[in-house]
Design a protein around this motif. Structure first.
Motif, PDB file in Angstrom:
ATOM      1  N   VAL A 161     -60.776  35.102 -30.955  1.00 14.09           N
ATOM      2  CA  VAL A 161     -61.157  33.952 -31.783  1.00 14.09           C
ATOM      3  C   VAL A 161     -62.497  33.441 -31.274  1.00 14.09           C
ATOM      4  N   PRO A 162     -63.528  33.361 -32.112  1.00 15.67           N
ATOM      5  CA  PRO A 162     -64.874  32.972 -31.664  1.00 15.67           C
ATOM      6  C   PRO A 162     -64.881  31.621 -30.962  1.00 15.67           C
ATOM      7  N   PRO A 163     -65.774  31.437 -29.988  1.00 18.94           N
ATOM      8  CA  PRO A 163     -65.832  30.185 -29.235  1.00 18.94           C
ATOM      9  C   PRO A 163     -66.075  28.943 -30.097  1.00 18.94           C
ATOM     10  N   ASP A 164     -66.775  29.116 -31.218  1.00 14.80           N
ATOM     11  CA  ASP A 164     -67.091  27.974 -32.069  1.00 14.80           C
ATOM     12  C   ASP A 164     -66.154  27.859 -33.268  1.00 14.80           C
ATOM     13  N   HIS A 165     -65.040  28.598 -33.252  1.00 13.05           N
ATOM     14  CA  HIS A 165     -64.134  28.567 -34.399  1.00 13.05           C
ATOM     15  C   HIS A 165     -63.452  27.214 -34.506  1.00 13.05           C
ATOM     16  N   VAL A 166     -63.289  26.738 -35.741  1.00 13.67           N
ATOM     17  CA  VAL A 166     -62.719  25.413 -35.975  1.00 13.67           C
ATOM     18  C   VAL A 166     -61.302  25.292 -35.446  1.00 13.67           C
ATOM     19  N   SER A 167     -60.578  26.399 -35.362  1.00 11.90           N
ATOM     20  CA  SER A 167     -59.191  26.348 -34.895  1.00 11.90           C
ATOM     21  C   SER A 167     -59.074  25.901 -33.446  1.00 11.90           C
ATOM     22  N   ARG A 168     -60.155  25.986 -32.689  1.00 13.69           N
ATOM     23  CA  ARG A 168     -60.123  25.566 -31.295  1.00 13.69           C
ATOM     24  C   ARG A 168     -60.231  24.048 -31.136  1.00 13.69           C
ATOM     25  N   SER A 169     -60.514  23.340 -32.188  1.00 18.30           N
ATOM     26  CA  SER A 169     -60.768  21.901 -32.082  1.00 18.30           C
ATOM     27  C   SER A 169     -59.497  21.126 -31.810  1.00 18.30           C
ATOM     28  N   TYR A 170     -59.665  19.923 -31.267  1.00 18.52           N
ATOM     29  CA  TYR A 170     -58.534  19.025 -31.034  1.00 18.52           C
ATOM     30  C   TYR A 170     -57.933  18.558 -32.356  1.00 18.52           C
ATOM     31  N   ASN A 171     -58.664  18.727 -33.423  1.00 18.86           N
ATOM     32  CA  ASN A 171     -58.153  18.354 -34.742  1.00 18.86           C
ATOM     33  C   ASN A 171     -57.087  19.324 -35.235  1.00 18.86           C
ATOM     34  N   ASP A 172     -57.101  20.548 -34.724  1.00 22.02           N
ATOM     35  CA  ASP A 172     -56.202  21.585 -35.221  1.00 22.02           C
ATOM     36  C   ASP A 172     -55.154  22.051 -34.215  1.00 22.02           C
ATOM     37  N   THR A 173     -55.434  21.896 -32.931  1.00 27.65           N
ATOM     38  CA  THR A 173     -54.579  22.446 -31.886  1.00 27.65           C
ATOM     39  C   THR A 173     -54.086  21.343 -30.961  1.00 27.65           C
ATOM     40  N   TYR A 174     -52.865  21.499 -30.450  1.00 28.59           N
ATOM     41  CA  TYR A 174     -52.308  20.546 -29.486  1.00 28.59           C
ATOM     42  C   TYR A 174     -52.713  20.972 -28.076  1.00 28.59           C
ATOM     43  N   TYR A 175     -53.566  20.161 -27.454  1.00 32.61           N
ATOM     44  CA  TYR A 175     -54.037  20.416 -26.103  1.00 32.61           C
ATOM     45  C   TYR A 175     -53.257  19.582 -25.096  1.00 32.61           C
ATOM     46  N   ILE A 176     -52.757  20.250 -24.061  1.00 32.73           N
ATOM     47  CA  ILE A 176     -52.148  19.549 -22.934  1.00 32.73           C
ATOM     48  C   ILE A 176     -53.244  19.093 -21.979  1.00 32.73           C
ATOM     49  N   ASP A 177     -54.205  19.957 -21.771  1.00 37.91           N
ATOM     50  CA  ASP A 177     -55.433  19.638 -21.050  1.00 37.91           C
ATOM     51  C   ASP A 177     -56.491  20.605 -21.569  1.00 37.91           C
TER      52      ASP A 177
END
Length: 428
Positions: free
Chosen positions: A137-153
């Protein structure tokens, strides 16, 4: 074992199981996936529901404070999401999700005896590297954003897809495997989308000796085998249906395909798949080989096979729902047991530059839980000063009981208050 390193937690092998890549177009290009849900009988306000503070999944003990950190700006996992970890609907043999999983296992066991190793108890807490980097998945892909993914840290997430385990399994020497599990994505609110759902992924690796005698190159051989396998799976689940293959794009396979079937008088996408990118195999130590992979969303198919109209129902503990399904009975048609009317409430506000609809849905879910059926944008405009206004219609409805006016009014009051405070918008 730390959470950040519990990517491959205690696999479960099935010698005799009790009885895949589908792209969710509304959720961006994740390895083959689809929709999800939630509900609890008698639940009036999710904000007041009790959340267990210690879980064990895949042999890993998970404390709430390790996953939910309200004061940490790098963490966006709410209580409502933590409460779903460990429920594992796919491991319940009398639940529609478990029934479908076992039917797929039956297909592979019958047609590929003792070939595919099955994992369905892998911990959903994974590293950013496994969730994104290992599947290209490319580094700038939108799916990596906090808007789309649940980040623990910043380095650890709740997996967005079962493909998060693919590279480690390949590195550990597995060449034919199925991975089933719960996955997590921040998403919109309607009858087919929910932030927790279930996927199955399948992978099969081939050596030069497998394709050399066929007269085909490795990629063509893998694509042929993939299509033959998945056409058989579609017939196993849906009967003698018309099928077609559609060329598509995924960052982790080339070529890539979607399988569609003509079912109930319309074409329906069943899954996504393709020939695995060589870079993934190279990084995993599987050089000079080719592989195919597929993924599918279990809720999406189960809703069609069982005629389940609302994704929230999968999480219901109401016996009027759970008693309708039996182990091994695929495709039993759900019979509605209630038709309580929805209650609609509108909310209008001037948005800020940081506003996103996913953030709005997170706030609404955090307050109303599974009592919210849909959040829909019904109007928007920009005034002469350049300020943009959005008006959303919120539909409240329980699948199990009637909601009172007092209850709905209090929910809406809390939503308005939290939307203004958390999203930095100006109510109209």
């Amino acid at each position: 074992m730390s959470l950040a390193h519990s990517i491959l937690c205690k696999p479960i092998f099935f010698a005799k199981p009790s009885s895949l890549f589908l792209l969710n177009k509304r959720s961006h290009a994740f390895p083959f996936s689809s929709s999800s849900l939630s509900a609890s009988k008698g639940l009036r306000n999710k904000a007041t529901a009790t959340v267990v503070s210690l879980l064990e999944v895949g042999g890993v003990k998970i404390e709430k404070n390790d996953v939910v950190r309200e004061d940490d700006p790098g963490n966006n996992v709410p209580d409502t999401i933590f409460s779903k970890i460990g429920l594992q609907l796919h491991r319940r043999d009398t639940h529609p999700i478990g029934i479908l999983k076992n039917a797929i296992f039956d297909y592979f066991d019958s047609n590929y005896p003792s070939r595919f190793v099955k994992f369905d108890d892998l911990c959903p807490i994974v590293s950013v590297k496994q969730n994104f980097d290992d599947v290209l998945v490319p580094p700038d892909h939108v799916s990596r954003s906090y808007n789309d993914t649940y980040y623990i840290d910043p380095h650890t997430v709740l997996r967005c897809h079962t493909s998060a385990h693919q590279a480690e399994l390949l590195r550990n020497g597995y060449t034919h495997f199925l991975v089933t599990g719960d996955v997590y994505r921040r998403d919109s609110i309607d009858s087919t989308h929910y932030p927790v759902f279930h996927q199955m992924e399948g992978v099969s690796v081939f050596s030069p000796g497998d394709w050399e005698e066929s007269g085909l190159d490795g990629t063509s051989y893998a694509a042929m085998d993939l299509k033959r396998c998945l056409e058989g799976l579609a017939r196993h689940l849906f009967g003698a249906v018309e099928m077609r293959w559609v060329d598509t794009y995924f960052p982790f396979t080339n070529p890539s395909f979607e399988l569609e079937i003509f079912f109930q008088e319309k074409w329906m996408e069943v899954l996504g798949c393709g020939v695995t990118e060589q870079e993934i195999l190279r990084r995993s130590g599987q050089t000079d080989k080719v592989a195919w992979a597929f993924g599918l969303g279990l809720e999406r198919l189960a809703m069609v096979l069982f005629d389940i109209p609302d994704i929230r129902l999968f999480w219901s503990t109401d016996k009027r729902f759970t008693s309708q399904f039996s182990e091994g009975k695929l495709g039993v048609k759900f019979k509605a047991f209630s038709k309580f009317p929805p209650c609609y409430k509108d909310i209008s506000f001037w948005i800020s530059d940081s506003f996103t609809e996913n953030n709005l849905c997170e706030v609404v879910r955090g307050i109303a839980g599974d009592l919210v059926e849909e959040v829909q944008l019904i109007d928007n405009f920009t005034n002469k000063k350049g300020m943009t206004s959005h008006c959303y219609r919120i539909a409240y409805r329980s699948m199990e009981r009637s909601l009172t006016d007092e209850e709905i009014n209090q929910l809406q009051f809390n939503v308005r208050e939290q939307v203004q405070n958390k999203l930095k918008v100006v109510l109209r």
